[in-house]
Design a protein around this motif. Structure first.
Motif, PDB file in Angstrom:
ATOM      1  N   GLU A 167       8.440   5.137  59.569  1.00 44.17           N
ATOM      2  CA  GLU A 167       7.704   4.339  58.583  1.00 44.17           C
ATOM      3  C   GLU A 167       6.991   5.267  57.602  1.00 44.17           C
ATOM      4  O   GLU A 167       6.971   5.022  56.398  1.00 44.17           O
ATOM      5  N   LYS A 221       8.606  -3.308  57.528  1.00 44.11           N
ATOM      6  CA  LYS A 221       9.589  -2.307  57.941  1.00 44.11           C
ATOM      7  C   LYS A 221      10.902  -2.460  57.185  1.00 44.11           C
ATOM      8  O   LYS A 221      11.506  -1.464  56.771  1.00 44.11           O
ATOM      9  N   ARG A 253       5.694  -2.788  64.204  1.00 41.32           N
ATOM     10  CA  ARG A 253       5.193  -2.002  63.082  1.00 41.32           C
ATOM     11  C   ARG A 253       3.919  -1.277  63.512  1.00 41.32           C
ATOM     12  O   ARG A 253       3.061  -1.855  64.167  1.00 41.32           O
TER      13      ARG A 253
END
Length: 256
Positions: A125, A157, A98
């Motif tokens: 994202e 996510k 992430r």
């Protein structure tokens, strides 16, 4: 040379004050976005209202409840997730960490002020967080960028994917992939086969071809496009080649 250095330092110092103040001012104008509960509460109000608007005056009872349930990534068909992340151009979305810290901050700044998208899966994202902000009724690039940052702080996510797929608007009263599955195929999302999920993907971003699938418009072209998605999915090894070929041999669902 000294003058240029002082001007540069002054501009950096000014930016260090103006940017945080702009962020805080913009954030103060947004609805509460401190936790997943805030997002869920606001989506529940808007989506249930949208679904209810379709029921008003109808004599036939819609088999789907109007209730907005917290999106659960574990209940999404994995083949649909594979199709979706591939066509966001992030087929390795779940194989990369992430994005956080300076890289994420730069991505938001570049998107909001320069109109550019730095490379990397963090781009997906940001796209997902921005779409969720849009589903919350937040408009404007700066406002959505600030909202996306706040949403990104507490949604992981997998949750970003789940919330995005649960909030896509298709037509009046049809919101989210579960509604779309029932509307297009007459079955629950979890019951759809690989070839039907590929057909559903054509109704999702970046294709947005929901109306053609609903009306079964140009079925030959739709089947070609569906098979292209399946072949591509196998090429990325997100499904086995045998499964993809078997799905490609099936008739188009809307033409049955």
């Amino acid at each position: 040379m000294k003058s240029l250095l002082w001007i540069t330092l002054f501009m950096l110092g000014l930016a260090g004050v103006v940017i945080p103040l702009t962020y805080l001012y913009t954030a103060s104008k947004l609805p509460p976005l401190e936790s997943e509960f805030d997002v869920e509460k606001q989506l529940k109000h808007s989506i249930e209202g949208e679904r209810m608007s379709l029921r008003a005056g109808q004599y036939e009872r819609n088999p789907r409840p109007i209730t907005f349930v917290r999106p659960d990534f574990s209940k999404l068909p994995k083949d649909l997730v594979a199709l979706y992340i591939r066509h966001m151009e992030c087929p390795r979305y779940f194989q990369t960490p992430r994005e956080d810290g300076p890289k994420w901050a730069w991505r938001l700044f570049a998107g909001a002020t320069l109109g550019t998208a730095p490379p990397g899966d963090g781009a997906c994202e940001r796209i997902l967080a921005m779409r969720i902000a849009d589903a919350l009724g937040i408009k404007g690039t700066r406002e959505q960028s600030v909202a996306a940052h706040r949403i990104h702080t507490f949604l992981q996510k997998d949750q970003l994917i789940a919330y995005d797929l649960a909030t896509i608007y298709f037509e009046r009263g049809v919101v989210g992939v579960e509604d779309a599955a029932l509307k297009l195929f007459g079955r629950e999302l979890g019951e759809l086969k690989l070839e039907e999920l590929a057909e559903l993907q054509l109704a999702l971003p970046p294709y947005y071809d929901y109306r053609s699938i609903k009306l079964c418009k140009n079925p030959t072209v739709l089947r070609q496009n569906r098979n292209m998605l399946l072949e591509d999915l196998a090429g990325w090894r997100l499904v086995s080649e045998d499964r993809a070929k078997n799905a490609m041999a099936q008739p188009l669902a809307c033409a049955r």
